[in-house]
Design an enzyme around this catalytic site. Sequence first.
Site, short mmCIF file in Angstrom:
data_model
loop_
_atom_site.label_atom_id
_atom_site.label_comp_id
_atom_site.label_asym_id
_atom_site.label_seq_id
_atom_site.Cartn_x
_atom_site.Cartn_y
_atom_site.Cartn_z
N LEU A 17 60.80 14.35 32.94
CA LEU A 17 60.14 14.85 31.73
C LEU A 17 59.59 13.69 30.90
CD1 LEU A 17 59.28 17.09 29.80
CD2 LEU A 17 61.59 17.03 28.81
N TYR A 65 72.46 12.57 30.53
CA TYR A 65 73.28 12.50 31.74
C TYR A 65 73.08 13.85 32.42
CZ TYR A 65 77.45 11.93 34.69
OH TYR A 65 78.31 11.80 35.76
N ASP A 106 69.68 25.57 29.76
CA ASP A 106 70.23 26.92 29.94
C ASP A 106 71.73 26.87 30.26
OD1 ASP A 106 69.25 25.67 32.40
OD2 ASP A 106 69.80 27.50 33.45
N TYR A 129 78.78 19.40 32.25
CA TYR A 129 77.40 19.09 31.86
C TYR A 129 76.95 20.01 30.72
CZ TYR A 129 72.29 19.30 31.98
OH TYR A 129 70.98 19.33 31.62
#
Length: 285
Positions: A17, A65, A106, A129
Amino acid sequence: MGEYKITILVTGANGQLGRELIGFSDQRFRIIGFGRLELDVTNLAQCRAVVAEVHPDAIIHAGAYTAVDKAETDADEAYRVNAIGTRNLTIAANEIGAKLCYVSTDYVFDGMGSLPYNEYDNTNPQSVYGKSKRAGEVLLQSLSQRYFIVRTSWVYGKYGNNFVKTMLKLASERDSLSVVHDQVGSPTYTYDLGRFLIELVQTEAYGIYHASNTETCTWYEFAQAIFEESGLSTKVEPCSTDQFPRPAPRPAYSVMDHSAIRQNGFSQLRPWREGLKAFLIDLNS
């Protein structure tokens, strides 16, 4: 005097990104990217020094991360980068009055729903995560008055490794593949997401946003579309998540409702299949 340029600092400039965002630099805005080596977000003093020197109008925090499975056994590092790193950037941004846009995921939801998640639904991350990204959101919300949190899903683009590139590579090596058909979401093209982020940070419409390409599919349907749009005859077999056990749980349902995009008058991202077509043209040009 030339047209006023706003300056946008991008973290994670070497990621898929971040690299896409840097490509948007033009006369209207100056985009300055920092990779982990130039800006270690876990180092507060360095965050303050770099942000004070660049003095951006806005920061897009795309560095993270992201090793979802590794995070399960490396929780300290995941929290250090995703939570503490976001806190450090927030402190640095506050000192110069810069806006901060945090790219989230999400994975902050449990994926057990059956209706699209809206921005104000309760989060319930199931993986380290997801929990570490949510921790970053909470620190940003509690420390900043000028923040955007943008949750996205199933990201792919021309830089870095992603599902589309993996499928194309496997198609060149095999005649058939098995892909999970029981996880539903919205693939998101980095170009479309990046364009939205840059539009967003030029406004004062602070808050939480869900931003993904519109319409939904399963990974199996996504793989089928990749081969169809590429003119490949690779056969795809549907399978279940249980057939491919991974250390970190994956959300079964990660469709997000884009109510904040609608309510704040932004344009929806195009349908995912149109984004995929554009990406494949770009990839092959």
